[in-house]
Scaffold this motif. Sequence first.
Motif, mmCIF file in Angstrom:
data_model
loop_
_atom_site.group_PDB
_atom_site.id
_atom_site.type_symbol
_atom_site.label_atom_id
_atom_site.label_comp_id
_atom_site.label_asym_id
_atom_site.label_seq_id
_atom_site.Cartn_x
_atom_site.Cartn_y
_atom_site.Cartn_z
ATOM 1 N N PRO A 31 23.198 48.977 57.537
ATOM 2 C CA PRO A 31 24.198 48.341 58.413
ATOM 3 C C PRO A 31 23.662 47.969 59.792
ATOM 4 C CG PRO A 31 25.219 50.131 57.209
ATOM 5 C CD PRO A 31 23.755 50.202 56.901
ATOM 6 N N THR A 34 22.940 44.495 59.612
ATOM 7 C CA THR A 34 23.934 43.605 59.014
ATOM 8 C C THR A 34 25.307 43.780 59.656
ATOM 9 O OG1 THR A 34 24.120 45.284 57.284
ATOM 10 C CG2 THR A 34 22.759 43.401 56.785
ATOM 11 N N SER A 35 26.105 44.697 59.145
ATOM 12 C CA SER A 35 27.492 44.787 59.616
ATOM 13 C C SER A 35 27.620 45.283 61.049
ATOM 14 C CB SER A 35 28.317 45.669 58.668
ATOM 15 O OG SER A 35 27.679 46.893 58.410
ATOM 16 N N ASP A 54 36.295 43.728 52.881
ATOM 17 C CA ASP A 54 34.911 43.319 52.662
ATOM 18 C C ASP A 54 34.856 42.620 51.308
ATOM 19 O OD1 ASP A 54 32.164 43.072 52.497
ATOM 20 O OD2 ASP A 54 31.755 45.233 52.455
ATOM 21 N N GLN A 62 28.162 48.175 53.520
ATOM 22 C CA GLN A 62 28.728 47.598 54.747
ATOM 23 C C GLN A 62 30.194 48.013 54.927
ATOM 24 O OE1 GLN A 62 26.170 46.502 56.278
ATOM 25 N NE2 GLN A 62 24.969 46.396 54.388
ATOM 26 N N TYR A 65 30.513 51.183 56.863
ATOM 27 C CA TYR A 65 30.355 51.015 58.319
ATOM 28 C C TYR A 65 31.597 50.367 58.925
ATOM 29 C CZ TYR A 65 29.271 49.515 62.917
ATOM 30 O OH TYR A 65 29.358 49.329 64.277
#
Length: 239
Positions: A31, A34-35, A54, A62, A65
């Motif tokens: 994460p 990314t997230s 999501d 993700q 997170y």
Amino acid sequence: MDVSQGYRESWEGFWSATSDAPGEAIWDSDPSLTSVPDSKLLLPYADASLPVVDLGCGNGTQTRYLATCFARAIGVDLSHAAIEHARRADTAGVAEFAQLNLVDGDAVRALHERIGDTNVYMRAVIHQSEPPARPVVAAAVATLIGERGRAFVAELTPASKTVLQQAAQGPGGPPEKLRRVFEYGLKPASATEEEVPELLRAAGLTTLATGDTALAQTEYLPDGTRIDLPARWFVLAGG
């Protein structure tokens, strides 16, 4: 409409053959890559007291997170095997997971009716969807966010196809994680440069912010360079 049987079987087969080890799927990045940065782009525009869904959550890395940023996090995926991965990985029970076909309009509307307007996180789903399904996927985002929600959408650009082709032409052929993508008939980066923004506009979505990025992968070239795929991100509101 529905996805083709072949498309469904490709994803079910991929996730059924994937272990629970973090990062085994080429896109299952930490994460922090990314997230985490994606959420920093979304949160200034979003009401964090609303849930977040999501879309195409895979094994839920993700989603877990996102559960730290929003009041409630729900991960959905076409693949039953992916949802089973996600539920096993969520040992603390911070998120919810459910199988959902994004091109099943009735199912998408039913989710919206159940949870109300929601924020959406969608990373690299449109580009690998079958072309007839892409407008329906964009419409699903609009349905779910309604009037109050906001969406973060990141999609590969055609430049990613060049990166993947170069990676596949190495002396040993495609790296293992990329080879698995090809073996299951998944087709990354098949959308054109303008297709994604046009689909979002046609779905009644308004772009509040946009920019270029790269989607970090969990695979590396023989020289140790991580494969990062050029992409474009959008923060979206309903029309």
